[in-house]
Design an enzyme around this catalytic site. Structure first.
Site, PDB file in Angstrom:
ATOM      1  N   GLU A  68       0.890  -1.211   0.013  1.00  0.00           N
ATOM      2  CA  GLU A  68      -0.062  -0.007   0.028  1.00  0.00           C
ATOM      3  C   GLU A  68       0.929   1.197  -0.100  1.00  0.00           C
ATOM      4  O   GLU A  68       1.565   1.427   0.872  1.00  0.00           O
ATOM      5  CB  GLU A  68      -0.915  -0.087   1.221  1.00  0.00           C
ATOM      6  CG  GLU A  68      -1.800   1.329   1.482  1.00  0.00           C
ATOM      7  CD  GLU A  68      -2.732   1.387   0.242  1.00  0.00           C
ATOM      8  OE1 GLU A  68      -2.418   2.428  -0.364  1.00  0.00           O
ATOM      9  OE2 GLU A  68      -3.496   0.797  -0.031  1.00  0.00           O
ATOM     10  N   ASP A  95       5.048   0.960  -4.319  1.00  0.00           N
ATOM     11  CA  ASP A  95       4.495   0.666  -5.646  1.00  0.00           C
ATOM     12  C   ASP A  95       4.508  -1.072  -5.754  1.00  0.00           C
ATOM     13  O   ASP A  95       5.806  -1.573  -5.732  1.00  0.00           O
ATOM     14  CB  ASP A  95       5.036   1.267  -6.693  1.00  0.00           C
ATOM     15  CG  ASP A  95       4.445   1.124  -8.080  1.00  0.00           C
ATOM     16  OD1 ASP A  95       4.209  -0.024  -8.418  1.00  0.00           O
ATOM     17  OD2 ASP A  95       4.106   2.288  -8.773  1.00  0.00           O
ATOM     18  N   ASP A 116      -7.440   2.416  -8.372  1.00  0.00           N
ATOM     19  CA  ASP A 116      -7.816   3.485  -8.828  1.00  0.00           C
ATOM     20  C   ASP A 116      -8.342   3.493 -10.185  1.00  0.00           C
ATOM     21  O   ASP A 116      -7.536   2.935 -11.040  1.00  0.00           O
ATOM     22  CB  ASP A 116      -6.522   4.691  -8.668  1.00  0.00           C
ATOM     23  CG  ASP A 116      -6.395   5.088  -7.180  1.00  0.00           C
ATOM     24  OD1 ASP A 116      -7.132   5.208  -6.404  1.00  0.00           O
ATOM     25  OD2 ASP A 116      -5.147   5.070  -6.863  1.00  0.00           O
ATOM     26  N   LYS A 120     -10.549   9.242 -16.753  1.00  0.00           N
ATOM     27  CA  LYS A 120     -10.385  10.086 -17.738  1.00  0.00           C
ATOM     28  C   LYS A 120      -9.433   9.311 -19.135  1.00  0.00           C
ATOM     29  O   LYS A 120      -8.583   8.524 -18.386  1.00  0.00           O
ATOM     30  CB  LYS A 120      -9.780  11.472 -17.448  1.00  0.00           C
ATOM     31  CG  LYS A 120     -10.643  12.193 -16.687  1.00  0.00           C
ATOM     32  CD  LYS A 120     -10.101  13.579 -16.367  1.00  0.00           C
ATOM     33  CE  LYS A 120     -10.640  14.568 -15.430  1.00  0.00           C
ATOM     34  NZ  LYS A 120     -10.470  15.700 -14.893  1.00  0.00           N
ATOM     35  N   ASP A 152     -15.882  -1.407  -8.757  1.00  0.00           N
ATOM     36  CA  ASP A 152     -17.215  -0.796  -9.238  1.00  0.00           C
ATOM     37  C   ASP A 152     -17.128   0.082 -10.404  1.00  0.00           C
ATOM     38  O   ASP A 152     -18.157   0.465 -10.546  1.00  0.00           O
ATOM     39  CB  ASP A 152     -17.824  -0.418  -7.994  1.00  0.00           C
ATOM     40  CG  ASP A 152     -17.108   1.145  -7.630  1.00  0.00           C
ATOM     41  OD1 ASP A 152     -15.709   1.105  -7.361  1.00  0.00           O
ATOM     42  OD2 ASP A 152     -17.805   2.213  -7.218  1.00  0.00           O
TER      43      ASP A 152
END
Length: 204
Positions: A68, A95, A116, A120, A152
């Site tokens: 994390e 990472d 994440d 866009k 989701d």
């Protein structure tokens, strides 16, 4: 390396800072394989750690490496370790791709819950799930290993569907041996009425 996680610094409490600076026994370097007889699970992006620590308790026959970059959640996981001392937990603050590239051992399971989404179009390259990432996972996961991805985001679901369609490293299956508690992100998705999609992959 393009960053695949957004900036979620959060306000760190004095307690958070203390655990971040602690030389805890649960902290692991990629070069050092955990000393365990249990199957190794990489949990990539466990967020605020609230459901993650419950999963560790429930699934105590698996060795978790929690990865994390978000410091507040990472500090909470370290705090959990220091209080409960679970033998099946190791933690890495950074990472996941760098961790995977550095390890020289195979893992049995990978969990990626609510990565994440970078919705866009200009941020598509920042999405963790990509052909290159699946290729990296294919090198590091055992022959019978499995990957679980949950999201989701409809945009991300369409992206994952496209990535999976264009690769031949993994195929979809319908069972995953590790249970999970509903996380903060999962609860938010359900409250908003989002369709939560779960992908379970194994080597083709």
């Amino acid at each position: 390396m393009i960053k695949t996680f957004s900036s979620r610094a959060g306000r760190l409490s004095p307690t958070n800072k203390n655990y971040l600076n602690l030389k805890s026994a649960c902290l692991i370097n990629p070069e050092n394989k955990p000393k365990t007889n249990y199957p190794i699970v990489l949990d990539i992006g466990f967020g605020d750690a609230q459901s993650f620590v419950q999963d560790i308790i429930i699934n105590n026959k698996f060795c978790f490496i929690g990865i994390e970059p978000y410091k507040k959640g990472f500090a909470r996981a370290v705090e959990f370790y220091e209080i409960e001392k679970p033998e099946n937990l190791f933690l890495y603050n950074g990472d996941a791709r760098e961790f995977l590239e550095a390890i020289d051992y195979e893992v049995s399971f990978v969990r990626i819950h609510f990565p994440d989404p970078w919705p866009k179009k200009k941020h598509i390259k920042r999405r963790l799930i990509s052909h290159n990432f699946l290729h990296l996972l294919g090198q590091k996961i055992s022959k019978t290993g499995k990957i679980e991805i949950i999201t989701d985001s409809k945009v991300y679901q369409n992206h994952i569907d496209d990535v999976l369609h264009k690769q031949k490293i993994f195929k979809q299956t319908d069972s995953f041996e590790i249970s999970y508690e509903i996380s903060t992100f999962h609860n938010k998705a359900l409250r908003k009425g989002h369709q939560v999609k779960r992908y379970i992959l194994t080597k083709a």
